[in-house]
Design an enzyme around this catalytic site. Structure first.
Site, PDB file in Angstrom:
ATOM      1  N   GLY A  86       0.832  -1.207   0.000  1.00 49.94           N
ATOM      2  CA  GLY A  86       0.000   0.000   0.000  1.00 49.94           C
ATOM      3  C   GLY A  86       0.859   1.246   0.000  1.00 49.94           C
ATOM      4  O   GLY A  86       1.853   1.311   0.705  1.00 49.94           O
ATOM      5  N   ASP A 115       1.335   1.757   8.547  1.00 51.35           N
ATOM      6  CA  ASP A 115       0.954   0.932   9.703  1.00 51.35           C
ATOM      7  C   ASP A 115       2.001   0.954  10.812  1.00 51.35           C
ATOM      8  O   ASP A 115       1.719   0.571  11.948  1.00 51.35           O
ATOM      9  CB  ASP A 115       0.717  -0.517   9.260  1.00 51.35           C
ATOM     10  N   GLY A 137      -5.271   0.235   9.893  1.00 54.91           N
ATOM     11  CA  GLY A 137      -4.458  -0.544  10.837  1.00 54.91           C
ATOM     12  C   GLY A 137      -5.155  -1.856  11.141  1.00 54.91           C
ATOM     13  O   GLY A 137      -5.990  -1.922  12.028  1.00 54.91           O
ATOM     14  N   ARG A 138      -4.802  -2.874  10.393  1.00 50.72           N
ATOM     15  CA  ARG A 138      -5.500  -4.155  10.516  1.00 50.72           C
ATOM     16  C   ARG A 138      -5.051  -4.907  11.771  1.00 50.72           C
ATOM     17  O   ARG A 138      -5.862  -5.487  12.481  1.00 50.72           O
ATOM     18  CB  ARG A 138      -5.202  -4.984   9.257  1.00 50.72           C
ATOM     19  N   GLU A 154      -9.473  -0.056  12.200  1.00 50.48           N
ATOM     20  CA  GLU A 154     -10.268  -0.975  11.367  1.00 50.48           C
ATOM     21  C   GLU A 154     -10.091  -2.425  11.810  1.00 50.48           C
ATOM     22  O   GLU A 154     -10.937  -3.267  11.550  1.00 50.48           O
ATOM     23  CB  GLU A 154      -9.885  -0.838   9.894  1.00 50.48           C
ATOM     24  N   LEU A 179      -7.744   8.544   2.109  1.00 44.18           N
ATOM     25  CA  LEU A 179      -7.319   9.928   2.360  1.00 44.18           C
ATOM     26  C   LEU A 179      -6.132   9.988   3.311  1.00 44.18           C
ATOM     27  O   LEU A 179      -5.220  10.779   3.142  1.00 44.18           O
ATOM     28  CB  LEU A 179      -8.487  10.732   2.951  1.00 44.18           C
ATOM     29  N   GLN A 180      -6.149   9.153   4.340  1.00 40.13           N
ATOM     30  CA  GLN A 180      -5.117   9.199   5.383  1.00 40.13           C
ATOM     31  C   GLN A 180      -3.749   8.733   4.887  1.00 40.13           C
ATOM     32  O   GLN A 180      -2.739   9.074   5.477  1.00 40.13           O
ATOM     33  CB  GLN A 180      -5.536   8.369   6.590  1.00 40.13           C
TER      34      GLN A 180
END
Lengths: 412, 412
Positions: B15, B145, B190-191, B245, B298-299
């Protein structure tokens, strides 16, 4: 007109913006300096603060904090969504407002808001005239929706437009990094007018924005939308879409409210709003990876991306309201008259009748929307571009925003 | 070590972030100047570009455009999510990579990414060692992350953290303007690690942020969450919540994936993601007006709010990768060693073994999460704050971002 001495009340109403507090600063700072205004009162939560006798003494605020209002998003005094009754049907509220005006010898009333707020302002203005209470009433415009009648544009719109265009340019970079492709749907505010969604096309004009833009001024056709997306996705491997939250079918139903569609078929209300709904429909139809992004409140409070032009014009509109009222004008809203000749932008204040402004919406002219109803034409870009210019020198502490801290001392 | 001359390949993977292109700039600009590096090649879509022989000649780019990479979000060369097989099971890809390396006399390989990308980097490094092909392999860290093992922090995290904190501060102003109150739920990426959601607490530390913060390092309890929200909403009239998240129940199920709950009861997948789901549960429980806001892409692409510290460190990490490789180092990832003694922040690069970094996640230490599991402690704030400092001087055209425009000339 005769000289009028007395207190003023300033109130904010409706959905906040990044710069409504800049207008507040314009009104308050100008009023505090004016010898005819004996006291500057701020209404807590707009007209509700008047009705509830909850008024702040703005003279007790630290001038440096007041100046920070120029860079502080949202309504610092609190806002409201309060629909005033027709005074011929029920004049309870009006009598109460008159009582409060008399109690504090209020001779100036400045109301900062959009369409509904100008309706409130107009009704109060007409009531005071009717009962013969000498009070000058001025509307100060505000709305990210940019739909106030008569003025070239509205304070708050440009900063939201700049936030939207910048965010679209950034998301555009992100939404095409993989070779697997993606459809990205940006949901933008604007229930009845498409000014904000149209602003997404600024990003496209600068090389990184939506391929398709849908405004509520024209009917939305789901089949045509899906065909548009599918075509571009197949052509480019990616597709970015900007939609106004207010897009609706030919029968007037909001797309966001459509409970059932052939493609999702649950028959339940969509929890995630329009972007999520369209994303699921597109995913079903095209099989593409789809992401729906709702700009939500972010677009109307993103003061870190405010337009310096917007901030300065907001201050100017507040200042003009006070100066004109003191000079004897009443029953008006401050508007903007602008020229864009040969790329040179000039903006001056003008005065519009409250009666004309109240409850009339200004929509995007149909000739600024393309024939296919999926984008805007160059005149739209030329209209918006000057409004978003200039970077404010944002006060920060430790690289985070330093917003105004008001004492909000209630008048006893 | 002996001097090694040859081409280099640089690739981006995973990502994207606001500053991964700043790392790219650090690698490319340093490599272009180094006499031992005969040619600088950029892989299209990371390792896929190597496998597909899609390589850009970075020497043909305009230096001014390359410098704009520092302020251009997302992966300029394209990214991928490609899991490399275990070479002992299937070495097809590795043979192909070796073939391409030989074809262009590639002696340096720089791979810019997070955990999975470091796994790729590590596997390639070990394979080249095994087959005796002389090539220096260096990982360049990247991930919003912030979960790469061994390094103080990861390039990309700080800019996302700054975006999140600033946006929370602004939304905080907006989400409490009415006297009717509101619960606002911010969904943050942030999984598995809660660094980003924790960064929302920076906003709180500066007076305008979430009342409650939930990280995936601890189990989520819906009843406790609802009780927390209800208590604060009743106490203050408003409540702001930040959730990662990746929050999950004690049984490991992601809250975002929970299909059915007692409170929404549809039994269907939630279209709108976690924020929409929690918003509907809170609305049902408290009756409050609720808004869920997903910061979504967006972040991670909000370069207009990038931390100058983050940009400079990203460039530094790319530069260090090249310089160390040319000096004879291989099989490492560049990391950061930082001190924060007496409020003075110092950051130096260090070298970590790829084997140690690959596939190990660094989570928020449990002692930095409060006892109630709904917030972070001061050490978390002290850790993040220095990272977000500094405002970049962003290149703009007409008040909109001016991103790098690369020619991307494919090598024949």
């Amino acid at each position: 007109m005769s000289e009028l001495k007395g207190a003023c009340i300033f109130g904010q109403s409706g959905g906040p913006t990044s710069v409504i507090n800049a207008s507040a600063y314009g009104v308050i700072a100008t009023a505090l300096k004016n010898p005819n205004i004996t006291r500057v009162l701020g209404a807590e939560h707009g007209i509700k603060g008047v009705l509830n006798d909850r008024l702040f003494d703005m003279g007790q605020e630290d001038p440096a904090e007041l100046e920070l209002l120029k860079y502080t998003p949202s309504s610092a005094l609190g806002s409201c969504r309060y629909k005033m009754a027709d005074p011929d049907v029920d004049d309870t509220d009006y009598k109460r407002i008159l009582e409060i005006f008399k109690k504090y010898d209020v001779r100036y009333f400045f109301y900062n808001g959009g369409n509904d707020s100008m309706d409130t302002c107009n009704k109060i203005s007409k009531y005071m005239q009717k009962v013969g209470y000498d009070c000058r009433v001025m509307g100060v415009p505000k709305t990210i929706d940019n739909d106030l009648f008569g003025t070239d544009h509205c304070p708050g719109f440009a900063s939201a437009a700049k936030y939207i265009a910048t965010s679209c340019m950034e998301v555009y970079q992100d939404a095409r990094v993989y070779d697997t492709g993606m459809v990205c749907i940006m949901e933008i505010m604007g229930r009845h007018a498409g000014w904000l969604a149209g602003a997404a096309a600024l990003a496209t004009a600068y090389g990184a924005g939506p391929d398709l833009v849908y405004l509520p001024e024209v009917d939305f056709d789901m089949d045509k939308f899906l065909a548009d997306v599918d075509r571009i996705y197949k052509e480019k491997g990616n597709c970015m879409v900007a939609v106004s939250e207010g897009i609706h079918y030919a029968d007037g139903t909001f797309v966001s409210e459509a409970k059932t569609s052939a493609t999702d078929g649950f028959g339940h209300a969509q929890l995630g709003g329009l972007a999520a709904h369209l994303a699921s429909v597109v995913k079903e139809k095209t099989g593409a990876k789809v992401r729906g992004i709702e700009l939500s409140l972010l677009q109307r409070c993103g003061a870190h991306l405010a337009s310096e032009t917007d901030i300065e014009e907001s201050v100017m509109s507040g200042k003009a309201a006070v100066e004109n009222a003191v000079a004897g004008i009443t029953d008006k809203m401050v508007g903007f008259q602008c020229t864009r000749d040969n790329g040179k932008y000039v903006c001056k204040t003008e005065l519009l009748n409250l009666t004309d402004v109240a409850n009339t919406e200004k929509k995007v002219p149909l000739e600024w929307i393309n024939k296919e109803h999926n984008g805007v034409e160059q005149p739209f870009i030329d209209y918006v571009l000057p409004l978003i210019q200039g970077e404010p020198n944002l006060p920060k502490v430790d690289s985070l925003p330093r917003f105004a801290k008001l004492k909000k001392v209630l008048v006893k």
